[in-house]
Write an enzyme that holds these catalytic residues in place. Structure first.
Site, PDB file in Angstrom:
ATOM      1  N   LYS A 178       0.897  -0.939   0.084  1.00 53.38           N
ATOM      2  CA  LYS A 178       0.331   0.025   0.193  1.00 53.38           C
ATOM      3  C   LYS A 178       0.822   0.979  -0.090  1.00 53.38           C
ATOM      4  CE  LYS A 178      -2.234  -1.397   3.932  1.00 53.38           C
ATOM      5  NZ  LYS A 178      -2.884  -2.191   4.780  1.00 53.38           N
ATOM      6  N   THR A 209      -8.685   9.436   8.478  1.00 56.05           N
ATOM      7  CA  THR A 209      -8.331   8.009   7.870  1.00 56.05           C
ATOM      8  C   THR A 209      -7.931   6.908   8.457  1.00 56.05           C
ATOM      9  OG1 THR A 209      -6.172   8.760   7.688  1.00 56.05           O
ATOM     10  CG2 THR A 209      -7.220  10.030   5.525  1.00 56.05           C
ATOM     11  N   GLY A 211      -8.561   4.126  10.217  1.00 64.82           N
ATOM     12  CA  GLY A 211      -9.296   3.341   9.995  1.00 64.82           C
ATOM     13  C   GLY A 211      -8.928   2.073   8.458  1.00 64.82           C
ATOM     14  N   THR A 212      -8.553   3.292   7.973  1.00 66.87           N
ATOM     15  CA  THR A 212      -7.931   2.533   6.194  1.00 66.87           C
ATOM     16  C   THR A 212      -7.482   1.379   5.907  1.00 66.87           C
ATOM     17  OG1 THR A 212      -7.312   4.744   5.801  1.00 66.87           O
ATOM     18  CG2 THR A 212      -6.896   3.786   4.404  1.00 66.87           C
ATOM     19  N   GLY A 213      -6.594   0.811   6.342  1.00 67.18           N
ATOM     20  CA  GLY A 213      -6.095  -0.459   6.629  1.00 67.18           C
ATOM     21  C   GLY A 213      -6.618  -1.170   6.500  1.00 67.18           C
ATOM     22  N   CYS A 214      -7.331  -1.046   8.185  1.00 70.30           N
ATOM     23  CA  CYS A 214      -8.496  -2.382   8.181  1.00 70.30           C
ATOM     24  C   CYS A 214      -9.721  -2.788   7.272  1.00 70.30           C
ATOM     25  CB  CYS A 214      -8.784  -2.576   9.885  1.00 70.30           C
ATOM     26  SG  CYS A 214      -8.061  -1.818  11.199  1.00 70.30           S
TER      27      CYS A 214
END
Length: 266
Positions: A178, A209, A211-214
């Site tokens: 990412k 932003t 929580g983007t990865g989860c």
């Protein structure tokens, strides 16, 4: 008698975020938004808000294993997603569980929170590398996690392939690097070592932003549960999370979450 068709089932194995922006809460919201039935194995409880993580308590391995078996043995799963695993013991136990489950597994090797708070013990890194990553259908590290796991530092888009190769050495079938922390367009690189795909999205000027990865990992798992091939699932997940980032909203005094339900509010 109900004539409703049971939706695809996705299991998240992750920590709880009391503020509702990341972790189990983000995962289940994402799954609902994408039309699958979300289920959960809680690995840790955090006291967390828009300002950071104030405390974290991991659950015993036997509690994690019991939750997993309870869901998988009765209900079954079409995909599994892992997030915060906190310790070497938990990482190894979860790796064993997903290795024995006949469903794709999306591994988000969570190392630190959005605010820089550690969510994985340094002693657990080796377990993630040698046990968890080999069990992954798709691993989704961000640039900090790539550096933590492999020592490779990504300074530009040209470094993404080198980073992907370094993660693939540990055995996941696919890796999605990412590149959201790079400047310019938000570009992610997906590869299995042979085929390669780039996903570009405009960068939205929104600081909210959390929580983007989860959210991205859960979206990929949701699309895989529907039967999509990995590159197609990642494309659909990237579209969803880009919209969620654009719609992210202020919450508390710090960084707010992406909006998991933006599609419902259009």
């Amino acid at each position: 008698m109900s004539t409703s068709k049971t939706p695809p089932r996705v299991l998240t194995v992750a920590g709880s975020d009391s503020g509702g922006g990341a972790g189990i809460q983000a995962d289940l919201k994402t799954m609902l938004a994408l039309g699958v039935h979300g289920m959960s194995v809680i690995t840790a409880v955090t006291a967390q808000n828009s300002l950071g993580v104030q405390g974290a308590w991991e659950l015993p391995v036997e509690a994690v294993r019991a939750q997993y078996r309870s869901v998988v043995d009765d209900i079954g799963v079409q995909a599994v997603k892992t997030g915060m695993l906190a310790s070497a013991e938990l990482a190894e136990a979860v790796a064993e569980l997903i290795s024995g489950t006949d469903a794709p597994a999306v591994v988000d090797p969570v190392g630190v929170s959005k605010h820089g708070d550690p969510l994985l013990a340094a002693s657990a890194l080796d377990s993630v590398r040698t046990k968890l990553l080999p069990a992954a259908t798709v691993a989704t590290p961000n640039l900090d996690e790539v550096a933590q796991l492999t020592g490779v530092r990504v300074e530009s888009e040209d470094d993404l392939r080198r980073a992907a190769d370094a993660v693939l050495e540990y055995g996941p079938r696919w890796v999605l690097i990412k590149g959201g922390h790079l400047s310019g367009a938000a570009v992610d690189l997906l590869t299995d070592g042979h085929d390669e795909y780039q996903y570009r999205a405009p960068r939205h000027d929104n600081r909210h932003t959390h929580g983007t990865g989860c959210t991205l990992a859960s979206a990929i798992a949701s699309e895989l549960a529907k039967g999509l091939a990995v590159p197609v699932a990642v494309a659909a997940a990237k579209d969803y999370v880009t919209g969620a980032i654009k719609a992210g909203f202020a919450l508390g005094a710090g960084i707010g979450p992406v909006d998991h339900g933006y599609g419902f509010r259009r």
